[in-house]
Write a protein that holds these residues in place. Structure first.
Motif, PDB file in Angstrom:
ATOM      1  N   CYS A  11      56.129  45.144  28.354  1.00 58.27           N
ATOM      2  CA  CYS A  11      55.367  43.911  28.557  1.00 58.27           C
ATOM      3  C   CYS A  11      55.332  43.518  30.031  1.00 58.27           C
ATOM      4  O   CYS A  11      54.298  43.038  30.522  1.00 58.27           O
ATOM      5  CB  CYS A  11      55.964  42.784  27.710  1.00 58.27           C
ATOM      6  SG  CYS A  11      55.628  42.965  25.934  1.00 58.27           S
ATOM      7  N   ARG A  12      56.438  43.715  30.745  1.00 57.26           N
ATOM      8  CA  ARG A  12      56.439  43.412  32.175  1.00 57.26           C
ATOM      9  C   ARG A  12      55.497  44.348  32.929  1.00 57.26           C
ATOM     10  O   ARG A  12      54.813  43.937  33.875  1.00 57.26           O
ATOM     11  CB  ARG A  12      57.854  43.513  32.738  1.00 57.26           C
ATOM     12  CG  ARG A  12      58.798  42.417  32.249  1.00 57.26           C
ATOM     13  CD  ARG A  12      60.048  42.328  33.117  1.00 57.26           C
ATOM     14  NE  ARG A  12      60.805  43.570  33.124  1.00 57.26           N
ATOM     15  CZ  ARG A  12      61.746  43.887  32.243  1.00 57.26           C
ATOM     16  NH1 ARG A  12      62.027  43.050  31.252  1.00 57.26           N
ATOM     17  NH2 ARG A  12      62.408  45.022  32.334  1.00 57.26           N
ATOM     18  N   LEU A  13      55.468  45.631  32.515  1.00 59.03           N
ATOM     19  CA  LEU A  13      54.554  46.592  33.137  1.00 59.03           C
ATOM     20  C   LEU A  13      53.102  46.189  32.907  1.00 59.03           C
ATOM     21  O   LEU A  13      52.281  46.181  33.839  1.00 59.03           O
ATOM     22  CB  LEU A  13      54.814  47.993  32.571  1.00 59.03           C
ATOM     23  CG  LEU A  13      53.888  49.101  33.063  1.00 59.03           C
ATOM     24  CD1 LEU A  13      54.125  49.400  34.541  1.00 59.03           C
ATOM     25  CD2 LEU A  13      54.087  50.374  32.233  1.00 59.03           C
ATOM     26  N   LEU A  14      52.774  45.826  31.662  1.00 58.65           N
ATOM     27  CA  LEU A  14      51.407  45.439  31.342  1.00 58.65           C
ATOM     28  C   LEU A  14      51.023  44.137  32.054  1.00 58.65           C
ATOM     29  O   LEU A  14      49.872  43.960  32.460  1.00 58.65           O
ATOM     30  CB  LEU A  14      51.250  45.296  29.826  1.00 58.65           C
ATOM     31  CG  LEU A  14      51.358  46.611  29.036  1.00 58.65           C
ATOM     32  CD1 LEU A  14      51.433  46.342  27.545  1.00 58.65           C
ATOM     33  CD2 LEU A  14      50.190  47.543  29.357  1.00 58.65           C
ATOM     34  N   ALA A  15      51.997  43.245  32.231  1.00 58.60           N
ATOM     35  CA  ALA A  15      51.727  42.023  32.993  1.00 58.60           C
ATOM     36  C   ALA A  15      51.375  42.365  34.439  1.00 58.60           C
ATOM     37  O   ALA A  15      50.521  41.707  35.059  1.00 58.60           O
ATOM     38  CB  ALA A  15      52.944  41.100  32.947  1.00 58.60           C
ATOM     39  N   GLY A  16      52.022  43.406  34.987  1.00 59.96           N
ATOM     40  CA  GLY A  16      51.685  43.872  36.323  1.00 59.96           C
ATOM     41  C   GLY A  16      50.282  44.430  36.394  1.00 59.96           C
ATOM     42  O   GLY A  16      49.563  44.238  37.392  1.00 59.96           O
ATOM     43  N   TYR A  17      49.862  45.118  35.340  1.00 59.77           N
ATOM     44  CA  TYR A  17      48.491  45.638  35.291  1.00 59.77           C
ATOM     45  C   TYR A  17      47.495  44.483  35.245  1.00 59.77           C
ATOM     46  O   TYR A  17      46.423  44.544  35.860  1.00 59.77           O
ATOM     47  CB  TYR A  17      48.315  46.574  34.099  1.00 59.77           C
ATOM     48  CG  TYR A  17      48.654  48.008  34.440  1.00 59.77           C
ATOM     49  CD1 TYR A  17      47.690  48.993  34.463  1.00 59.77           C
ATOM     50  CD2 TYR A  17      49.957  48.367  34.783  1.00 59.77           C
ATOM     51  CE1 TYR A  17      47.987  50.302  34.808  1.00 59.77           C
ATOM     52  CE2 TYR A  17      50.279  49.670  35.125  1.00 59.77           C
ATOM     53  CZ  TYR A  17      49.291  50.636  35.137  1.00 59.77           C
ATOM     54  OH  TYR A  17      49.592  51.925  35.495  1.00 59.77           O
ATOM     55  N   LEU A  18      47.829  43.428  34.521  1.00 54.80           N
ATOM     56  CA  LEU A  18      46.942  42.265  34.475  1.00 54.80           C
ATOM     57  C   LEU A  18      46.857  41.582  35.839  1.00 54.80           C
ATOM     58  O   LEU A  18      45.803  41.073  36.231  1.00 54.80           O
ATOM     59  CB  LEU A  18      47.438  41.278  33.418  1.00 54.80           C
ATOM     60  CG  LEU A  18      47.303  41.736  31.967  1.00 54.80           C
ATOM     61  CD1 LEU A  18      48.027  40.783  31.033  1.00 54.80           C
ATOM     62  CD2 LEU A  18      45.840  41.851  31.566  1.00 54.80           C
ATOM     63  N   LYS A  19      47.979  41.574  36.570  1.00 56.13           N
ATOM     64  CA  LYS A  19      47.983  40.951  37.893  1.00 56.13           C
ATOM     65  C   LYS A  19      47.312  41.827  38.944  1.00 56.13           C
ATOM     66  O   LYS A  19      46.801  41.315  39.946  1.00 56.13           O
ATOM     67  CB  LYS A  19      49.417  40.640  38.319  1.00 56.13           C
ATOM     68  CG  LYS A  19      49.498  39.905  39.655  1.00 56.13           C
ATOM     69  CD  LYS A  19      50.895  39.422  39.974  1.00 56.13           C
ATOM     70  CE  LYS A  19      50.926  38.676  41.295  1.00 56.13           C
ATOM     71  NZ  LYS A  19      52.241  38.091  41.594  1.00 56.13           N
ATOM     72  N   ASN A  20      47.292  43.141  38.741  1.00 62.33           N
ATOM     73  CA  ASN A  20      46.698  44.052  39.719  1.00 62.33           C
ATOM     74  C   ASN A  20      45.274  43.600  40.044  1.00 62.33           C
ATOM     75  O   ASN A  20      44.490  43.299  39.135  1.00 62.33           O
ATOM     76  CB  ASN A  20      46.685  45.479  39.170  1.00 62.33           C
ATOM     77  CG  ASN A  20      46.286  46.495  40.224  1.00 62.33           C
ATOM     78  OD1 ASN A  20      45.153  46.511  40.703  1.00 62.33           O
ATOM     79  ND2 ASN A  20      47.212  47.357  40.587  1.00 62.33           N
ATOM     80  N   PRO A  21      44.920  43.524  41.327  1.00 62.34           N
ATOM     81  CA  PRO A  21      43.604  42.986  41.696  1.00 62.34           C
ATOM     82  C   PRO A  21      42.422  43.834  41.231  1.00 62.34           C
ATOM     83  O   PRO A  21      41.282  43.359  41.279  1.00 62.34           O
ATOM     84  CB  PRO A  21      43.665  42.939  43.227  1.00 62.34           C
ATOM     85  CG  PRO A  21      44.692  43.962  43.606  1.00 62.34           C
ATOM     86  CD  PRO A  21      45.709  43.911  42.512  1.00 62.34           C
ATOM     87  N   ASN A  22      42.671  45.043  40.795  1.00 57.73           N
ATOM     88  CA  ASN A  22      41.574  45.872  40.284  1.00 57.73           C
ATOM     89  C   ASN A  22      41.141  45.452  38.885  1.00 57.73           C
ATOM     90  O   ASN A  22      40.123  45.940  38.382  1.00 57.73           O
ATOM     91  CB  ASN A  22      41.980  47.347  40.262  1.00 57.73           C
ATOM     92  CG  ASN A  22      42.102  47.936  41.647  1.00 57.73           C
ATOM     93  OD1 ASN A  22      41.916  47.254  42.642  1.00 57.73           O
ATOM     94  ND2 ASN A  22      42.412  49.220  41.723  1.00 57.73           N
ATOM     95  N   VAL A  23      41.897  44.576  38.240  1.00 56.33           N
ATOM     96  CA  VAL A  23      41.618  44.169  36.862  1.00 56.33           C
ATOM     97  C   VAL A  23      40.943  42.806  36.839  1.00 56.33           C
ATOM     98  O   VAL A  23      41.426  41.841  37.442  1.00 56.33           O
ATOM     99  CB  VAL A  23      42.920  44.153  36.031  1.00 56.33           C
ATOM    100  CG1 VAL A  23      42.697  43.508  34.667  1.00 56.33           C
ATOM    101  CG2 VAL A  23      43.443  45.574  35.864  1.00 56.33           C
ATOM    102  N   ALA A  24      39.804  42.725  36.110  1.00 56.80           N
ATOM    103  CA  ALA A  24      39.054  41.479  35.978  1.00 56.80           C
ATOM    104  C   ALA A  24      39.556  40.639  34.817  1.00 56.80           C
ATOM    105  O   ALA A  24      39.452  39.416  34.823  1.00 56.80           O
ATOM    106  CB  ALA A  24      37.571  41.796  35.778  1.00 56.80           C
ATOM    107  N   GLY A  25      40.104  41.301  33.806  1.00 58.46           N
ATOM    108  CA  GLY A  25      40.583  40.640  32.606  1.00 58.46           C
ATOM    109  C   GLY A  25      40.923  41.705  31.582  1.00 58.46           C
ATOM    110  O   GLY A  25      40.794  42.902  31.856  1.00 58.46           O
ATOM    111  N   ALA A  26      41.350  41.278  30.393  1.00 54.20           N
ATOM    112  CA  ALA A  26      41.804  42.288  29.425  1.00 54.20           C
ATOM    113  C   ALA A  26      41.620  41.833  27.994  1.00 54.20           C
ATOM    114  O   ALA A  26      41.631  40.638  27.680  1.00 54.20           O
ATOM    115  CB  ALA A  26      43.265  42.633  29.686  1.00 54.20           C
ATOM    116  N   THR A  27      41.483  42.841  27.141  1.00 50.90           N
ATOM    117  CA  THR A  27      41.513  42.672  25.688  1.00 50.90           C
ATOM    118  C   THR A  27      42.776  43.339  25.178  1.00 50.90           C
ATOM    119  O   THR A  27      43.027  44.507  25.490  1.00 50.90           O
ATOM    120  CB  THR A  27      40.282  43.318  25.037  1.00 50.90           C
ATOM    121  OG1 THR A  27      39.093  42.687  25.536  1.00 50.90           O
ATOM    122  CG2 THR A  27      40.337  43.202  23.521  1.00 50.90           C
ATOM    123  N   VAL A  28      43.567  42.608  24.410  1.00 47.51           N
ATOM    124  CA  VAL A  28      44.856  43.106  23.932  1.00 47.51           C
ATOM    125  C   VAL A  28      44.859  43.119  22.407  1.00 47.51           C
ATOM    126  O   VAL A  28      44.513  42.116  21.774  1.00 47.51           O
ATOM    127  CB  VAL A  28      46.013  42.207  24.437  1.00 47.51           C
ATOM    128  CG1 VAL A  28      47.354  42.753  23.966  1.00 47.51           C
ATOM    129  CG2 VAL A  28      45.982  42.106  25.956  1.00 47.51           C
TER     130      VAL A  28
END
Length: 546
Positions: free
Chosen positions: A219-236
């Motif tokens: 979950c901490r890793l995926l939170a980092g992916y969400l914070k990464n500036p290359n990501v606009a948003g996510a569907t989980v």
């Protein structure tokens, strides 16, 4: 003119063959003049003076092994005659550190065209990410992937599919065929629906069934992916009963970002009911967000907004001489301009600890680095392994005989700038400058971690050829030798083999590499990994992975 062999540091007592050397050749390197006792293949090492049993071997000015048997001057260094040994380190700095930043005048006031986020970060891409909280949802993720990629124009022109159809048709018609003569005909590519946003999908084998620590780490890793500036948003997608609960992800997001300013769509299958309802609800909501994300356009951003991940895989005996030092120079340039660079792969820092400790600005960071290294090494030893078992068969075959030898070259990716932070796995790089990140040496696990810690571009050196990528960050492959670049042009972006051949200096190669990074970051060209559709994602379960 290309040298036939070199030493890397004045204190080294091993020579490195830059080309195939023949038995009986006389080689002169610095104070040493030796006659080769055997043929020495390119990339391999040979003794510059007689070594007694237990005699220490030096490369890069560091201990990289000891002699298991007497080794004559001019004899090759092999697994049979060499034992692993690394330079020991102190808990404190042993030398005063001074750094002279490289000349970055060529890149003053340069920008890249990126996607600006509300938190001040800038992405090199604009990606809507779709991922599961648990492996039970992988099938539904793949269902969404198939549907969206077809509708959005991502999947036309599959040459391998065309080849398979041709083979079947020949067989059903009873015709003999020679596969070498079959044409792989690609269909006309469709026009993609959205110009400014892409949709990417992650699957994994985690989230439940293991330890709670593993699911929390996920979950901490995926939170980092969400914070990464290359990501606009996510569907989980969540099943509902797994260890990696939605609440655990939300807590991890708050720890990293406070309140997330990006849209986050969460769908729980057990709460929703039927699989059909889950998929349809997710598709409708995701498409609506894609429309919004597509409104964001690239705008100029200073190079200080780049966060470069530094990685290697499939290393060879040239990696630490050409490709890795080039990355190190790029890292120093990025640090000098106020950007961020992150070096991972802690098993490949074995033997260079003291050099890194001496570069650490904050004593607390040095202590953290030492503790992470020691606990990782102990975990490996407790499992019956050890850092000394890190070199792969491919590494050994191409001249990296011990882990210390491999590490001494691998660490060159980190350049020479001050270390401003030491990050444990899943911690996010916040401080401008050069940071260390605790990950395994495993290529994909490490790259996955780098992107989760904020890398918006990854530079990846290889001497043997490694076809890997990442779902949200472009990865540029850097070849250590020209033969590889010519043999595998489909995966190599930059050929640092020109350094071995004497055609370019390390600074010249680094400037060329940074120019390519700017083009990739601006969306002007695609990295080979992106073109090939390499989108690997493997979370580290924190067990023993070297």
């Amino acid at each position: 003119m290309m040298n036939r062999a070199i030493t890397i540091n004045d204190t080294d007592n091993l020579g490195v063959a830059l080309t195939d050397l023949k038995k009986g050749e006389e080689i002169e390197l610095g104070q040493y003049k030796v006659t080769l006792q055997h043929d020495i293949p390119a990339k391999h090492k040979f003794a510059l003076h007689d070594l007694a049993v237990g005699g220490e071997m030096f490369m890069y000015g560091l201990v990289v092994g000891t002699a298991k048997e007497p080794i004559a001057a001019g004899a090759p260094i092999t697994v049979a005659n060499t034992a692993h040994k690394a330079t020991e380190f102190s808990d404190k700095a042993t030398a005063e550190f001074h750094w002279t930043a490289p000349d970055v005048s060529r890149f003053e006031n340069r920008t890249f065209m990126g996607y600006h986020r509300e938190d001040g970060q800038v992405g090199t891409d604009n990606i809507w990410l779709v991922f599961p909280l648990v492996f039970c949802e992988n099938r539904n993720i793949l269902t969404l992937k198939k549907a969206f990629e077809s509708a959005l124009g991502y999947t036309s022109g599959d040459t391998y599919q065309e080849l398979a159809h041709a083979l079947v048709q020949k067989h059903q018609a009873g015709e003999a065929f020679d596969t070498a003569t079959l044409q792989k005909v690609a269909a006309e590519p469709k026009k993609e629906v959205f110009e400014n946003v892409k949709i990417k999908f992650i699957t994994h084998q985690a989230g439940c069934g293991g330890t709670r620590e593993d699911s929390d780490t996920l979950c901490r890793l995926l939170a980092g992916y969400l914070k990464n500036p290359n990501v606009a948003g996510a569907t989980v997608l969540s099943l509902g009963c797994q260890n990696a609960q939605v609440s655990v992800l939300q807590d991890a997001i708050k720890d990293k970002s406070g309140e997330l300013t990006k849209p986050l769509l969460i769908f729980d299958q057990q709460e929703t009911g039927t699989e059909t309802d889950l998929i349809e609800n997710a598709m409708k909501a995701t498409f609506k967000e894609l429309i919004e994300a597509n409104k964001l356009k690239r705008e100029p951003a200073p190079l200080s907004k780049l966060t470069i991940g530094l990685e290697c895989g499939g290393s060879d005996g040239f990696s630490g001489i050409s490709a890795n030092p080039t990355l190190g120079h790029v890292s120093d340039m990025i640090a000098a301009m106020g950007g961020k660079a992150i070096l991972a792969e802690f098993p490949e820092l074995c033997g260079v600890e003291q050099e890194l400790i001496n570069r650490t600005k904050n004593p607390a960071h040095a202590t953290k680095f030492i503790n992470l290294m020691r606990s990782y090494a102990k975990a490996a030893e407790d499992a019956g392994s050890g850092f000394d078992m890190n070199p792969s068969p491919g590494n050994i075959k191409d001249g990296l005989i011990t882990d210390a030898m491999k590490s001494a070259g691998a660490a060159k990716k980190g350049g020479s700038s001050p270390i401003v932070d030491v990050l444990d796995y899943t911690e996010y790089a916040e401080t401008p400058g050069f940071s260390l990140l605790c990950t395994p040496g495993n290529d994909v696990e490490s790259t996955t971690g780098l992107v989760g810690s904020g890398a918006n571009v990854v530079l990846f050196t290889t001497g043997l050829g490694t076809p890997t990528g990442n779902p949200i960050a472009p990865i540029l492959k850097v070849s250590s030798n020209t033969k590889l670049a010519e043999r595998m042009p489909d995966i190599i972006d930059i050929n640092a083999g020109e350094v071995i051949e004497g055609k370019k200096s390390i600074p010249e190669m680094a400037e060329e590499m940074l120019e390519q990074v700017i083009k990739i970051a601006s969306g002007e060209v695609e990295s080979k990994a992106v073109k090939m559709g390499h989108e690997d994602f493997i979370p580290w379960k924190r067990g023993v992975s070297l």
